[in-house]
Write a protein that holds these residues in place. Sequence first.
Motif, PDB file in Angstrom:
ATOM      1  N   PHE A  17      -9.171  -1.499  -0.894  1.00 41.86           N
ATOM      2  CA  PHE A  17      -8.286  -0.524  -0.262  1.00 41.86           C
ATOM      3  C   PHE A  17      -8.912   0.035   1.012  1.00 41.86           C
ATOM      4  CE2 PHE A  17      -6.351   0.091  -4.629  1.00 41.86           C
ATOM      5  CZ  PHE A  17      -5.134  -0.485  -4.288  1.00 41.86           C
ATOM      6  N   LEU A  18     -10.213   0.241   0.982  1.00 44.82           N
ATOM      7  CA  LEU A  18     -10.920   0.757   2.159  1.00 44.82           C
ATOM      8  C   LEU A  18     -10.849  -0.237   3.310  1.00 44.82           C
ATOM      9  CD1 LEU A  18     -12.884   2.679   3.633  1.00 44.82           C
ATOM     10  CD2 LEU A  18     -14.760   1.488   2.453  1.00 44.82           C
ATOM     11  N   ILE A  19     -11.140  -1.508   3.030  1.00 44.02           N
ATOM     12  CA  ILE A  19     -11.106  -2.541   4.060  1.00 44.02           C
ATOM     13  C   ILE A  19      -9.699  -2.700   4.618  1.00 44.02           C
ATOM     14  CG2 ILE A  19     -11.448  -5.011   4.495  1.00 44.02           C
ATOM     15  CD1 ILE A  19     -13.647  -4.828   2.235  1.00 44.02           C
ATOM     16  N   ASN A  20      -8.709  -2.641   3.740  1.00 41.97           N
ATOM     17  CA  ASN A  20      -7.318  -2.735   4.178  1.00 41.97           C
ATOM     18  C   ASN A  20      -6.967  -1.606   5.145  1.00 41.97           C
ATOM     19  OD1 ASN A  20      -4.367  -3.605   3.880  1.00 41.97           O
ATOM     20  ND2 ASN A  20      -4.299  -1.478   3.170  1.00 41.97           N
ATOM     21  N   GLU A  21      -7.346  -0.392   4.802  1.00 45.55           N
ATOM     22  CA  GLU A  21      -7.034   0.746   5.665  1.00 45.55           C
ATOM     23  C   GLU A  21      -7.693   0.589   7.033  1.00 45.55           C
ATOM     24  OE1 GLU A  21      -7.210   5.660   5.540  1.00 45.55           O
ATOM     25  OE2 GLU A  21      -7.741   4.466   3.774  1.00 45.55           O
ATOM     26  N   TRP A  22      -8.938   0.103   7.039  1.00 49.64           N
ATOM     27  CA  TRP A  22      -9.642  -0.109   8.303  1.00 49.64           C
ATOM     28  C   TRP A  22      -8.956  -1.195   9.121  1.00 49.64           C
ATOM     29  CZ3 TRP A  22     -12.426  -4.280  10.349  1.00 49.64           C
ATOM     30  CH2 TRP A  22     -13.204  -3.993  11.468  1.00 49.64           C
ATOM     31  N   SER A  23      -8.540  -2.286   8.470  1.00 52.33           N
ATOM     32  CA  SER A  23      -7.895  -3.380   9.211  1.00 52.33           C
ATOM     33  C   SER A  23      -6.547  -2.952   9.776  1.00 52.33           C
ATOM     34  CB  SER A  23      -7.730  -4.614   8.311  1.00 52.33           C
ATOM     35  OG  SER A  23      -6.714  -4.430   7.356  1.00 52.33           O
ATOM     36  N   VAL A  24      -5.804  -2.142   9.030  1.00 49.80           N
ATOM     37  CA  VAL A  24      -4.517  -1.652   9.522  1.00 49.80           C
ATOM     38  C   VAL A  24      -4.721  -0.732  10.722  1.00 49.80           C
ATOM     39  CG1 VAL A  24      -2.511  -0.223   8.986  1.00 49.80           C
ATOM     40  CG2 VAL A  24      -3.313  -1.907   7.326  1.00 49.80           C
ATOM     41  N   SER A  25      -5.653   0.192  10.600  1.00 46.75           N
ATOM     42  CA  SER A  25      -5.853   1.168  11.674  1.00 46.75           C
ATOM     43  C   SER A  25      -6.348   0.511  12.953  1.00 46.75           C
ATOM     44  CB  SER A  25      -6.830   2.263  11.223  1.00 46.75           C
ATOM     45  OG  SER A  25      -8.112   1.724  10.978  1.00 46.75           O
ATOM     46  N   LYS A  54      -1.796  -7.462  13.267  1.00 43.31           N
ATOM     47  CA  LYS A  54      -1.360  -7.462  14.657  1.00 43.31           C
ATOM     48  C   LYS A  54       0.157  -7.560  14.763  1.00 43.31           C
ATOM     49  CE  LYS A  54      -5.501  -9.158  16.974  1.00 43.31           C
ATOM     50  NZ  LYS A  54      -6.068 -10.204  17.859  1.00 43.31           N
ATOM     51  N   LEU A  55       0.778  -8.158  13.753  1.00 44.05           N
ATOM     52  CA  LEU A  55       2.232  -8.297  13.739  1.00 44.05           C
ATOM     53  C   LEU A  55       2.885  -7.221  12.872  1.00 44.05           C
ATOM     54  CD1 LEU A  55       2.519 -12.182  13.427  1.00 44.05           C
ATOM     55  CD2 LEU A  55       2.524 -10.774  15.487  1.00 44.05           C
ATOM     56  N   GLN A  56       2.085  -6.244  12.438  1.00 42.45           N
ATOM     57  CA  GLN A  56       2.574  -5.109  11.645  1.00 42.45           C
ATOM     58  C   GLN A  56       3.279  -5.579  10.372  1.00 42.45           C
ATOM     59  OE1 GLN A  56       4.836  -2.667  14.390  1.00 42.45           O
ATOM     60  NE2 GLN A  56       2.978  -1.839  15.295  1.00 42.45           N
ATOM     61  N   HIS A  57       2.668  -6.563   9.719  1.00 44.31           N
ATOM     62  CA  HIS A  57       3.173  -7.036   8.435  1.00 44.31           C
ATOM     63  C   HIS A  57       2.809  -6.048   7.331  1.00 44.31           C
ATOM     64  CE1 HIS A  57       3.324 -11.574   9.699  1.00 44.31           C
ATOM     65  NE2 HIS A  57       4.261 -10.843  10.257  1.00 44.31           N
ATOM     66  N   ALA A  58       3.261  -6.364   6.114  1.00 44.22           N
ATOM     67  CA  ALA A  58       2.869  -5.587   4.944  1.00 44.22           C
ATOM     68  C   ALA A  58       1.347  -5.622   4.793  1.00 44.22           C
ATOM     69  CB  ALA A  58       3.528  -6.164   3.692  1.00 44.22           C
ATOM     70  N   CYS A  59       0.797  -4.626   4.128  1.00 41.05           N
ATOM     71  CA  CYS A  59      -0.648  -4.559   3.943  1.00 41.05           C
ATOM     72  C   CYS A  59      -0.998  -4.614   2.455  1.00 41.05           C
ATOM     73  CB  CYS A  59      -1.210  -3.293   4.591  1.00 41.05           C
ATOM     74  SG  CYS A  59      -0.877  -1.752   3.684  1.00 41.05           S
ATOM     75  N   TYR A  60      -2.290  -4.597   2.158  1.00 40.92           N
ATOM     76  CA  TYR A  60      -2.760  -4.675   0.772  1.00 40.92           C
ATOM     77  C   TYR A  60      -2.236  -3.516  -0.057  1.00 40.92           C
ATOM     78  CZ  TYR A  60      -6.089  -5.771  -2.984  1.00 40.92           C
ATOM     79  OH  TYR A  60      -6.660  -6.112  -4.193  1.00 40.92           O
ATOM     80  N   GLN A  61      -2.119  -2.347   0.556  1.00 41.55           N
ATOM     81  CA  GLN A  61      -1.614  -1.170  -0.142  1.00 41.55           C
ATOM     82  C   GLN A  61      -0.153  -1.370  -0.554  1.00 41.55           C
ATOM     83  OE1 GLN A  61      -3.705   1.653  -0.458  1.00 41.55           O
ATOM     84  NE2 GLN A  61      -2.234   2.720  -1.763  1.00 41.55           N
ATOM     85  N   CYS A  62       0.614  -2.062   0.261  1.00 43.73           N
ATOM     86  CA  CYS A  62       2.012  -2.364  -0.096  1.00 43.73           C
ATOM     87  C   CYS A  62       2.077  -3.189  -1.367  1.00 43.73           C
ATOM     88  CB  CYS A  62       2.696  -3.140   1.018  1.00 43.73           C
ATOM     89  SG  CYS A  62       2.899  -2.265   2.578  1.00 43.73           S
TER      90      CYS A  62
END
Length: 247
Positions: free
Chosen positions: A135-143, A166-174
Motif C-alpha cells: 500500500f505504501l509503494i502504491n501511494e508513492w507511485s500514484v503521487s 501515468k495514464l491515471q489507471h486504477a491503483c493497488y488500493q482500488c
Amino acid sequence: MLSKEELLQYSRHIILPEIDIEGQEAIKDSHVLIIGLGGLGSPAALYLVAAGVGELTVVDDDLVESSNLQRQIIHRIETIGSPKTESAKASLESLSPTIKVNLLTQKASPEVLNKLDSERFTLVLDCTDNFTSRFLINEWSVSNQIPLVSATAVAFSAQLAVFNQKLQHACYQCLYSNMNLPEGNCADQGILSPVVGTMGTLQATEALKIILGLNKADTSFLLTYDSLDTAFQRFNIMKDPSCSVCS
C-alpha cells in the motif's frame, strides 16, 4: 548509444521489430526501482540487467539466510549473512559490468521513498511480501505518476498486477480497499520455488513492455496463477471513484 559489444550482446532483442536498436537504447537509458530482493526481486533484477537496463536502485533491509536460497536465486551460499542489497549487486555486476546499481539497505518507509528523486525512475517493481509495504509503494507511485508492477506468491498460487499511473489507471488500493486481505506468507505457508520465479520473470517482462511502449492495456489488470492446475486468469481492474489514493 550502443557500443559494438552491446549490439552483439543484445542482438536477439534488436532483431525483434518491436525493439530494434532504438528500443534497446531505451532499455539502456531506463532506471528501474526494485523494492524487495527476495523470491520475486531476484529473477526480476537478473532478467532486467540481462536485458540491458542501465540502472537499478534496489531497496531491502534484510540479510541473506540459508532458507532464502531455495528461491532467491540472486543470492549465493557465500553471501549468507550479508545484506541482500550487497549480495544482489555482486550477482548483477557479474552479469553486466556496466550496470549501475544503487543500494538502499533500508526498509521501505515513507521517509525512505519520499527522499528519492522520483523523476529519475522509469517505473517501480513491488517485490515485497506484506500489504503494509504494498500500500505504501502504491501511494508513492500514484503521487509521483510512476508505473507500478506488483506481484505476490504463496504456496502454489500467485498474482501479478500492473498499474500505469501515468495514464491515471486504477491503483493497488482500488483492488484491495474493499476486500478482506488474504493472510499468510512464505514463512508460514511455504512456497514452491519456481512459482516466485515465474512471477518475478513476468514482472521483468511487464517492466520491459512499459519501457518499450508495448504495454497496450487500456486499464490496470490482475493476473492470477495456479501452478497446480497450470492455469492463468486475467482480470481488468476498474478505478474506484471513491479510492482514497488515486481519486
